[in-house]
Scaffold this motif. Structure first.
Motif, PDB file in Angstrom:
ATOM      1  N   LEU A  11     -12.970  62.152 -17.238  1.00 50.71           N
ATOM      2  CA  LEU A  11     -12.427  63.699 -17.568  1.00 50.71           C
ATOM      3  C   LEU A  11     -13.690  64.342 -18.117  1.00 50.71           C
ATOM      4  O   LEU A  11     -13.568  65.657 -17.953  1.00 50.71           O
ATOM      5  CB  LEU A  11     -11.368  63.327 -18.670  1.00 50.71           C
ATOM      6  CG  LEU A  11      -9.886  62.890 -18.158  1.00 50.71           C
ATOM      7  CD1 LEU A  11      -9.041  62.855 -19.146  1.00 50.71           C
ATOM      8  CD2 LEU A  11      -9.524  64.194 -17.170  1.00 50.71           C
ATOM      9  N   ALA A  12     -14.654  63.836 -19.060  1.00 48.33           N
ATOM     10  CA  ALA A  12     -15.586  64.518 -19.433  1.00 48.33           C
ATOM     11  C   ALA A  12     -16.530  65.092 -18.323  1.00 48.33           C
ATOM     12  O   ALA A  12     -17.005  66.263 -18.401  1.00 48.33           O
ATOM     13  CB  ALA A  12     -16.579  63.695 -20.447  1.00 48.33           C
ATOM     14  N   GLY A  13     -16.916  64.227 -17.336  1.00 49.25           N
ATOM     15  CA  GLY A  13     -17.631  64.608 -16.058  1.00 49.25           C
ATOM     16  C   GLY A  13     -16.965  65.790 -15.448  1.00 49.25           C
ATOM     17  O   GLY A  13     -17.670  66.577 -15.011  1.00 49.25           O
ATOM     18  N   LEU A  14     -15.608  65.796 -15.217  1.00 54.04           N
ATOM     19  CA  LEU A  14     -14.968  67.071 -14.573  1.00 54.04           C
ATOM     20  C   LEU A  14     -14.907  68.124 -15.525  1.00 54.04           C
ATOM     21  O   LEU A  14     -15.305  69.131 -14.691  1.00 54.04           O
ATOM     22  CB  LEU A  14     -13.343  66.532 -14.592  1.00 54.04           C
ATOM     23  CG  LEU A  14     -12.409  67.532 -13.847  1.00 54.04           C
ATOM     24  CD1 LEU A  14     -12.951  67.864 -12.411  1.00 54.04           C
ATOM     25  CD2 LEU A  14     -11.146  67.181 -13.773  1.00 54.04           C
ATOM     26  N   ALA A  51     -19.000  61.558 -25.398  1.00 49.61           N
ATOM     27  CA  ALA A  51     -18.394  62.510 -24.258  1.00 49.61           C
ATOM     28  C   ALA A  51     -19.717  63.557 -23.969  1.00 49.61           C
ATOM     29  O   ALA A  51     -19.420  64.082 -22.729  1.00 49.61           O
ATOM     30  CB  ALA A  51     -17.247  62.988 -24.817  1.00 49.61           C
ATOM     31  N   GLU A  52     -20.393  63.932 -24.916  1.00 54.34           N
ATOM     32  CA  GLU A  52     -21.253  65.041 -24.624  1.00 54.34           C
ATOM     33  C   GLU A  52     -22.321  64.746 -23.317  1.00 54.34           C
ATOM     34  O   GLU A  52     -22.562  65.453 -22.511  1.00 54.34           O
ATOM     35  CB  GLU A  52     -22.171  65.426 -25.941  1.00 54.34           C
ATOM     36  CG  GLU A  52     -23.179  66.598 -25.646  1.00 54.34           C
ATOM     37  CD  GLU A  52     -22.718  67.936 -25.481  1.00 54.34           C
ATOM     38  OE1 GLU A  52     -21.510  67.958 -25.415  1.00 54.34           O
ATOM     39  OE2 GLU A  52     -23.431  68.924 -25.250  1.00 54.34           O
ATOM     40  N   GLY A  62     -19.629  60.963 -14.533  1.00 55.32           N
ATOM     41  CA  GLY A  62     -18.964  60.927 -15.866  1.00 55.32           C
ATOM     42  C   GLY A  62     -18.523  59.333 -15.973  1.00 55.32           C
ATOM     43  O   GLY A  62     -18.908  58.743 -17.105  1.00 55.32           O
ATOM     44  N   MET A  63     -17.815  59.012 -15.338  1.00 50.76           N
ATOM     45  CA  MET A  63     -17.347  57.335 -15.267  1.00 50.76           C
ATOM     46  C   MET A  63     -18.449  56.450 -15.480  1.00 50.76           C
ATOM     47  O   MET A  63     -18.434  55.472 -15.985  1.00 50.76           O
ATOM     48  CB  MET A  63     -16.452  57.293 -14.225  1.00 50.76           C
ATOM     49  CG  MET A  63     -15.218  58.046 -14.234  1.00 50.76           C
ATOM     50  SD  MET A  63     -14.000  57.683 -12.530  1.00 50.76           S
ATOM     51  CE  MET A  63     -13.547  56.147 -12.734  1.00 50.76           C
TER      52      MET A  63
END
Length: 377
Positions: free
Chosen positions: A273-276, A91-92, A129-130
């Protein structure tokens, strides 16, 4: 000498499921007191600065919100993936590429204005992110490559991408040599909350302004996302699918749920969500891309997801607990001269104690009677 053994429970203990996160936090504080006392600090004062000062000082509350927001958003995404038994450890990296995509939009629209820039940055961050999460999903579903390794390794590639961009094509021409991008225009910065509509509170409005003036709109958005995901996970077929595939994969296949589709959905949602979260951070607190953007929020969010019991509502609570360690660590560093690594030590200790305590969900501790041991011999 007393001896104990672990005895398997007939059913997992719901009490221990929710008690162990609280116990892990309490034990982390206790071990912290012992640890800091052993190396020459006032242990009680150090733990008090880290865990209590951020809560007792109202002007630190806004810092807690700012730190908790990305942890909650990433932690919610990871909780979805982990519920489906999809181990997205990267996720990082997805957080970083989301921020890079948002930065690209901000730099490409430099000199322009318009309300559409921030939404476009958010969309770009989520899609990036996706896309980054799609790589381990593809390798997992087509070649059966372990998603833990691929997602983790991609994180380090994303960090190098930051260094390349801010030292090369994105380097600020007015930055007098510093490796950083130019500062975003106002239209590309995430605004902070305002209290202009609370003038009827009189002096109360001034107090409220002091409490929220550094809180950007990403903080309420993070809580809103957690509530929406909680509804989706508990009231929709998507959530049911994630939970069934994770808890009983054989039953899921019998019920017609494709494991590959579940892997794709879990990775894309958690990556998006991580990208957001990366977009909100670069447009909010940072307002430009810098070498220190890789703040390990993506790794810390793994602790947040487990501390919150993979429940979006629990993730909100866990996000603020981990935010306390960030803010408290900075306070203790200033007031007591504690090393920078203090925050990381506490977070790692909390994760270790949480995982160690989880064994009590399925097992109970039983004292072994001496006579029984003699008889058994």
């Amino acid at each position: 000498m007393m001896q104990f053994r672990l005895e398997k429970r007939a059913e997992p203990s719901k009490f221990m499921l929710y008690a162990t996160p609280i116990a892990a936090v309490a034990l982390t504080m206790l071990v912290g007191v012992i640890l800091f006392s052993a190396i020459g600090y006032n242990g009680f004062a150090a733990v008090g600065e880290i865990f209590l000062t951020p809560l007792t000082n109202p002007y630190k509350w806004q810092e807690l919100g700012v730190k908790a927001a990305p942890l909650i958003i990433i932690g919610v995404g990871l909780s979805i993936a982990y519920r489906a038994n999809v181990w997205n450890i990267g996720a990082e990296g997805q957080y970083i590429v989301g921020a890079l995509a948002a930065t690209w939009v901000a730099l490409a629209t430099h000199g322009q204005g318009g309300f559409w820039i921030l939404p476009l940055m958010a969309v770009a961050g989520a899609i990036a992110g996706m896309a980054y999460a799609a790589i381990p999903a593809f390798l997992k579903t087509k070649l059966n490559v372990n998603e833990i390794l691929t997602s983790l390794m991609l994180t380090y590639a994303s960090v190098q991408l930051i260094f390349f961009l801010i030292r090369g094509p994105w380097k600020d021409p007015m930055g007098i040599g510093f490796p950083q991008s130019r500062r975003f225009d106002v239209a590309a910065r995430l605004p902070n909350l305002t209290v202009e509509n609370f003038g009827f509170l009189g002096d109360g409005a001034l107090i409220l302004k002091g409490l929220v003036e550094r809180v950007h709109y990403g903080v309420p958005l993070a809580i809103f996302i957690a509530l929406v995901v909680w509804f989706i996970m508990t009231r929709t077929v998507f959530g049911y699918r994630m939970r069934v595939v994770g808890a009983a994969p054989h039953a899921a296949r019998y019920g017609g749920f494709s494991q590959n589709k579940t892997i794709w959905m879990a990775m894309l949602v958690s990556g998006g969500l991580a990208g957001l979260a990366g977009m909100l951070e670069v447009a909010g607190p940072f307002q430009r891309m810098v070498p220190g953007f890789a703040t390990n929020y993506g790794f810390t969010a793994i602790i947040v997801a487990f501390l919150g019991r993979l429940n979006p509502l629990g993730v909100i609570f866990a996000g603020f607990v981990l935010a306390i360690t960030f803010v408290g660590g900075q306070i203790a560093q200033t007031t007591m001269g504690l090393p920078d690594e203090t925050t990381g030590i506490f977070q790692a200790l909390m994760m270790f104690l949480l995982l160690a305590g989880d064994i009590l969900i399925k097992y109970r501790i039983r004292r072994v009677q001496p006579d029984a041991r003699v008889g058994a011999a």
